[in-house]
Design a protein around this motif. Structure first.
Motif, PDB file in Angstrom:
ATOM      1  N   ALA A   1      40.494  -4.644   1.785  1.00 18.43           N
ATOM      2  CA  ALA A   1      39.290  -3.798   1.806  1.00 18.43           C
ATOM      3  C   ALA A   1      39.490  -2.583   2.701  1.00 18.43           C
ATOM      4  N   LEU A   2      40.080  -2.775   3.873  1.00 19.51           N
ATOM      5  CA  LEU A   2      40.281  -1.636   4.768  1.00 19.51           C
ATOM      6  C   LEU A   2      41.349  -0.688   4.225  1.00 19.51           C
ATOM      7  N   GLN A   3      42.396  -1.240   3.664  1.00 21.80           N
ATOM      8  CA  GLN A   3      43.441  -0.386   3.091  1.00 21.80           C
ATOM      9  C   GLN A   3      42.855   0.476   1.967  1.00 21.80           C
ATOM     10  N   THR A   4      42.075  -0.106   1.095  1.00 19.42           N
ATOM     11  CA  THR A   4      41.437   0.642   0.003  1.00 19.42           C
ATOM     12  C   THR A   4      40.501   1.711   0.552  1.00 19.42           C
ATOM     13  N   ALA A   5      39.711   1.364   1.563  1.00 19.67           N
ATOM     14  CA  ALA A   5      38.780   2.326   2.167  1.00 19.67           C
ATOM     15  C   ALA A   5      39.526   3.501   2.782  1.00 19.67           C
ATOM     16  N   MET A   6      40.654   3.234   3.432  1.00 17.59           N
ATOM     17  CA  MET A   6      41.441   4.312   4.035  1.00 17.59           C
ATOM     18  C   MET A   6      42.034   5.236   2.971  1.00 17.59           C
ATOM     19  N   ILE A   7      42.476   4.665   1.875  1.00 18.13           N
ATOM     20  CA  ILE A   7      43.016   5.482   0.772  1.00 18.13           C
ATOM     21  C   ILE A   7      41.910   6.369   0.210  1.00 18.13           C
TER      22      ILE A   7
END
Length: 120
Positions: free
Chosen positions: A44-50
């Motif tokens: 979830a955090l990786q997707t949000a950062m992208i």
């Protein structure tokens, strides 16, 4: 690399849009985070950062201060975007030189603040 260097390199990578590289190099598979706007998972955090990089990329991130205590690194950074500057504190917890837990606290910098000491 020390955990302090890893934390700073991770921030430089993800803040410049190299999110996959930052996560694959430095983030443990069992990573969790405490950002209240997203589910607490690694994905979830990786997707949000992208997505954040695609919609509102950072111009730069500069770590102003960094502290280490055993398995924890705390950074105090300046993030510059096109329309604002933000001060951000990140708290990283490490296991085996991998980031396993992350907290982040941010505040938009008020250019008309009456405080003569600034945020750094």
């Amino acid at each position: 690399m020390s955990i302090q260097e890893i934390a700073q390199d991770f921030l430089q990578l993800v803040s410049s849009g190299k999110v996959h590289e930052g996560f694959s190099n430095y983030v443990a598979a069992n990573f969790i985070h405490h950002n209240p706007y997203f589910k607490g998972t690694r994905d979830a955090l990786q997707t949000a950062m992208i997505e954040a990089h695609e919609t509102s990329p950072n111009e730069f991130l500069e770590v102003k201060k960094s502290y280490v205590d055993k398995d924890t690194v705390i950074t105090h950074a300046l993030v510059k975007k096109q329309d604002m500057e933000i001060t951000v504190v990140h708290i990283f917890r490490f296991e085996d030189s991998k980031i396993v837990e992350l907290w982040d606290l941010g505040q938009v910098i008020d250019v008309q603040s009456p405080n003569e000491n600034g945020l750094f």
